[in-house]
Write a protein that holds these residues in place. Structure first.
Motif, PDB file in Angstrom:
ATOM      1  N   ALA A 138       0.838  -1.208   0.000  1.00  0.00           N
ATOM      2  CA  ALA A 138       0.000   0.000   0.000  1.00  0.00           C
ATOM      3  C   ALA A 138       0.872   1.257   0.000  1.00  0.00           C
ATOM      4  O   ALA A 138       0.458   2.296  -0.507  1.00  0.00           O
ATOM      5  CB  ALA A 138      -0.943  -0.002   1.197  1.00  0.00           C
ATOM      6  N   PHE A 139       2.087   1.136   0.517  1.00  0.00           N
ATOM      7  CA  PHE A 139       2.981   2.300   0.517  1.00  0.00           C
ATOM      8  C   PHE A 139       3.185   2.818  -0.906  1.00  0.00           C
ATOM      9  O   PHE A 139       3.207   4.028  -1.148  1.00  0.00           O
ATOM     10  CB  PHE A 139       4.328   1.912   1.145  1.00  0.00           C
ATOM     11  CG  PHE A 139       5.301   3.049   1.214  1.00  0.00           C
ATOM     12  CD1 PHE A 139       5.181   4.022   2.200  1.00  0.00           C
ATOM     13  CD2 PHE A 139       6.333   3.166   0.292  1.00  0.00           C
ATOM     14  CE1 PHE A 139       6.076   5.094   2.260  1.00  0.00           C
ATOM     15  CE2 PHE A 139       7.235   4.229   0.345  1.00  0.00           C
ATOM     16  CZ  PHE A 139       7.098   5.191   1.334  1.00  0.00           C
ATOM     17  N   GLU A 140       3.337   1.878  -1.853  1.00  0.00           N
ATOM     18  CA  GLU A 140       3.533   2.273  -3.264  1.00  0.00           C
ATOM     19  C   GLU A 140       2.270   2.927  -3.835  1.00  0.00           C
ATOM     20  O   GLU A 140       2.341   3.611  -4.857  1.00  0.00           O
ATOM     21  CB  GLU A 140       3.908   1.062  -4.122  1.00  0.00           C
ATOM     22  CG  GLU A 140       5.395   0.703  -4.085  1.00  0.00           C
ATOM     23  CD  GLU A 140       5.828   0.101  -2.762  1.00  0.00           C
ATOM     24  OE1 GLU A 140       5.112  -0.775  -2.252  1.00  0.00           O
ATOM     25  OE2 GLU A 140       6.874   0.527  -2.238  1.00  0.00           O
ATOM     26  N   SER A 142       0.407   5.048  -2.121  1.00  0.00           N
ATOM     27  CA  SER A 142       0.090   6.232  -1.304  1.00  0.00           C
ATOM     28  C   SER A 142      -0.446   7.354  -2.178  1.00  0.00           C
ATOM     29  O   SER A 142       0.108   7.658  -3.248  1.00  0.00           O
ATOM     30  CB  SER A 142       1.348   6.721  -0.576  1.00  0.00           C
ATOM     31  OG  SER A 142       1.801   5.743   0.326  1.00  0.00           O
ATOM     32  N   ASP A 143      -1.523   7.970  -1.737  1.00  0.00           N
ATOM     33  CA  ASP A 143      -2.175   9.122  -2.371  1.00  0.00           C
ATOM     34  C   ASP A 143      -2.862   8.814  -3.694  1.00  0.00           C
ATOM     35  O   ASP A 143      -3.382   9.721  -4.342  1.00  0.00           O
ATOM     36  CB  ASP A 143      -1.177  10.295  -2.545  1.00  0.00           C
ATOM     37  CG  ASP A 143      -0.607  10.728  -1.209  1.00  0.00           C
ATOM     38  OD1 ASP A 143      -1.382  10.766  -0.222  1.00  0.00           O
ATOM     39  OD2 ASP A 143       0.605  10.998  -1.123  1.00  0.00           O
ATOM     40  N   LEU A 162      -6.417   1.277   5.073  1.00  0.00           N
ATOM     41  CA  LEU A 162      -5.926   1.937   3.855  1.00  0.00           C
ATOM     42  C   LEU A 162      -6.170   3.451   3.867  1.00  0.00           C
ATOM     43  O   LEU A 162      -5.535   4.179   3.112  1.00  0.00           O
ATOM     44  CB  LEU A 162      -6.571   1.285   2.624  1.00  0.00           C
ATOM     45  CG  LEU A 162      -5.910  -0.057   2.281  1.00  0.00           C
ATOM     46  CD1 LEU A 162      -6.824  -0.943   1.456  1.00  0.00           C
ATOM     47  CD2 LEU A 162      -4.596   0.180   1.548  1.00  0.00           C
ATOM     48  N   SER A 164      -5.138   5.466   5.933  1.00  0.00           N
ATOM     49  CA  SER A 164      -3.911   6.162   6.340  1.00  0.00           C
ATOM     50  C   SER A 164      -2.922   6.289   5.180  1.00  0.00           C
ATOM     51  O   SER A 164      -1.864   6.896   5.319  1.00  0.00           O
ATOM     52  CB  SER A 164      -3.255   5.446   7.531  1.00  0.00           C
ATOM     53  OG  SER A 164      -2.856   4.153   7.154  1.00  0.00           O
ATOM     54  N   TYR A 165      -3.266   5.719   4.014  1.00  0.00           N
ATOM     55  CA  TYR A 165      -2.390   5.835   2.845  1.00  0.00           C
ATOM     56  C   TYR A 165      -2.914   6.834   1.819  1.00  0.00           C
ATOM     57  O   TYR A 165      -2.186   7.272   0.946  1.00  0.00           O
ATOM     58  CB  TYR A 165      -2.253   4.473   2.136  1.00  0.00           C
ATOM     59  CG  TYR A 165      -1.441   3.475   2.921  1.00  0.00           C
ATOM     60  CD1 TYR A 165      -0.055   3.399   2.754  1.00  0.00           C
ATOM     61  CD2 TYR A 165      -2.046   2.617   3.822  1.00  0.00           C
ATOM     62  CE1 TYR A 165       0.692   2.488   3.472  1.00  0.00           C
ATOM     63  CE2 TYR A 165      -1.304   1.698   4.542  1.00  0.00           C
ATOM     64  CZ  TYR A 165       0.058   1.639   4.365  1.00  0.00           C
ATOM     65  OH  TYR A 165       0.805   0.745   5.080  1.00  0.00           O
ATOM     66  N   THR A 166      -4.199   7.135   1.865  1.00  0.00           N
ATOM     67  CA  THR A 166      -4.764   7.995   0.832  1.00  0.00           C
ATOM     68  C   THR A 166      -6.012   8.717   1.347  1.00  0.00           C
ATOM     69  O   THR A 166      -6.702   8.207   2.230  1.00  0.00           O
ATOM     70  CB  THR A 166      -5.141   7.172  -0.420  1.00  0.00           C
ATOM     71  OG1 THR A 166      -5.588   8.065  -1.437  1.00  0.00           O
ATOM     72  CG2 THR A 166      -6.235   6.146  -0.139  1.00  0.00           C
ATOM     73  N   ASN A 167      -6.260   9.883   0.798  1.00  0.00           N
ATOM     74  CA  ASN A 167      -7.553  10.535   1.081  1.00  0.00           C
ATOM     75  C   ASN A 167      -8.458  10.433  -0.147  1.00  0.00           C
ATOM     76  O   ASN A 167      -9.399  11.200  -0.292  1.00  0.00           O
ATOM     77  CB  ASN A 167      -7.364  11.987   1.523  1.00  0.00           C
ATOM     78  CG  ASN A 167      -6.906  12.882   0.392  1.00  0.00           C
ATOM     79  OD1 ASN A 167      -6.547  12.386  -0.686  1.00  0.00           O
ATOM     80  ND2 ASN A 167      -6.913  14.184   0.602  1.00  0.00           N
TER      81      ASN A 167
END
Ligand SMILES: Cc1cc2nc3c(=O)[nH]c(=O)nc-3n(C[C@H](O)[C@H](O)[C@H](O)COP(=O)(O)OP(=O)(O)OC[C@H]3O[C@@H](n4cnc5c(N)ncnc54)[C@H](O)[C@@H]3O)c2cc1C
Length: 304
Positions: A138-140, A142-143, A162, A164-167
């Motif tokens: 999920a880091f990859e 992000s956003d 998830l 916390s990885y994207t809005n």
């Protein structure tokens, strides 16, 4: 019938590590593998320790295979179809009409993801449009616009992780059991919730979801949470217990309730990770080596 110390069933990261350890403990070890490791589906992993530039699953498995082979592990291709306990406390293992007798067995048969019922799932996994492990990658993402697909309860818990990885999170429940009204993770209006009963699509690059009213939402990546397939028949065959699918019961040394039978990797842990599989393999192999009859090293020609 061949008599050996340990049979390892499964040649993913867990089984390959266990076999390498055991062979380096000077135990005679045979690894039998059906060749369908989950790791072979990893397009590129960036959370695998020691590979700062990433490593593909097939390359990682190939390297581990080379390491095991160079340690002296004997490999057999095929699917183990039966495993039984012998009167002397050892095991009889059968695969493709061959049989082995061993003092102990390590099961490392992994687990299998339930995928959405679409023809393009493997193609979408290969290009990262469909992902199966948020902890891993999920880091990859992000956003990016991340979709979460599955039964309402799974969508709620994994969606929270998830968020916390994207809005730009998009929740796609497959049933009407999803209720985000009192969940603070989704309270700020940044998360969209789509209507169940629609259709997943893939254009060769990205997934999209078409709601029943025809609205189409494009997704940069999509995480399905549909669970894992029912328990591996070998686990039942051996009489080892399970808590739920993919969770064979073991103790702190990776022992099942059957003496001499160990279980490691995805078939055991709730956290399905290469690092966990490798750690459990080291624990099981070392404990098993110490539990097997002591064999003093004979004087070698090199020392004489
Ligand atoms: C798309 C994807 C991406 C991932 N990304 C990452 C990542 O970036 N980082 C990370 O740490 N983890 C990642 N994972 C998870 C990782 O792949 C698993 O945690 C890991 O492969 C577990 O190893 P294992 O040896 O327990 O099981 P597996 O790798 O699944 O190996 C099990 C082996 O047992 C064999 N087998 C099964 N039944 C039998 C039988 N009866 N007889 C003989 N052989 C049998 C199978 O064919 C298979 O080869 C990812 C998984 C997927 C699907």
């Amino acid at each position: 019938m061949q008599h050996i110390d340990v049979i390892v069933v499964g040649g993913g990261p867990a089984g390959l590590t266990a076999a390498t350890y055991l062979q380096r403990f000077h135990r005679r070890c045979v690894l039998i593998d059906a060749g369908d490791s989950r790791a072979l589906r990893i397009p590129e992993s960036h959370n695998c320790p020691g590979f700062p530039d990433g490593v593909s699953g097939p390359e990682l498995v190939a390297r581990m295979h080379t390491q095991a082979r160079e340690a002296g592990v004997a490999f057999e291709s095929g699917s183990v179809d039966s495993l039984s306990r012998h009167d002397d406390g050892g095991f009889v293992v059968s695969a493709r009409s061959r049989q082995w007798r061993s003092r102990a067995v390590i099961l490392a048969t992994g687990t299998r993801d339930v995928l959405p019922e679409v023809t393009w799932a493997e193609e979408a996994i290969a290009c990262g449009a469909l992902r199966l492990c948020a902890v891993c990658d999920a880091f990859e993402a992000s956003d990016l616009r991340i979709g979460v697909y599955g039964p309402g309860r799974a969508v709620a818990s994994h969606g929270r992780f998830l968020r916390s990885y994207t809005n730009r999170l998009v929740l796609i429940p497959t049933d009407h059991a999803f209720d985000a009204s009192d969940d603070e993770a989704f309270a700020d209006g940044a998360t969209r919730v789509l209507a169940p009963g629609g259709e997943l699509r893939f254009d060769g690059r990205r997934c999209a979801y078409r709601e029943p009213d025809g609205t189409v939402t494009e997704l940069d990546t999509l995480y399905p949470y549909l669970g894992v397939e029912a328990e591996h028949p070998l686990v039942a065959c051996a009489g080892a217990g399970v808590e739920r699918p993919g969770e064979t019961v073991v103790d702190a040394h990776q022992r099942t309730r059957i003496p001499g039978l160990y279980a490691i990797g995805d078939m055991v842990s709730g956290l399905n990770q290469i690092s966990v599989a490798v750690g459990q393999a080291a624990i099981a192999a070392t404990h098993l080596h110490n539990a097997l009859p002591f064999v003093p090293r004979a004087a070698s020609a090199a020392i004489e």
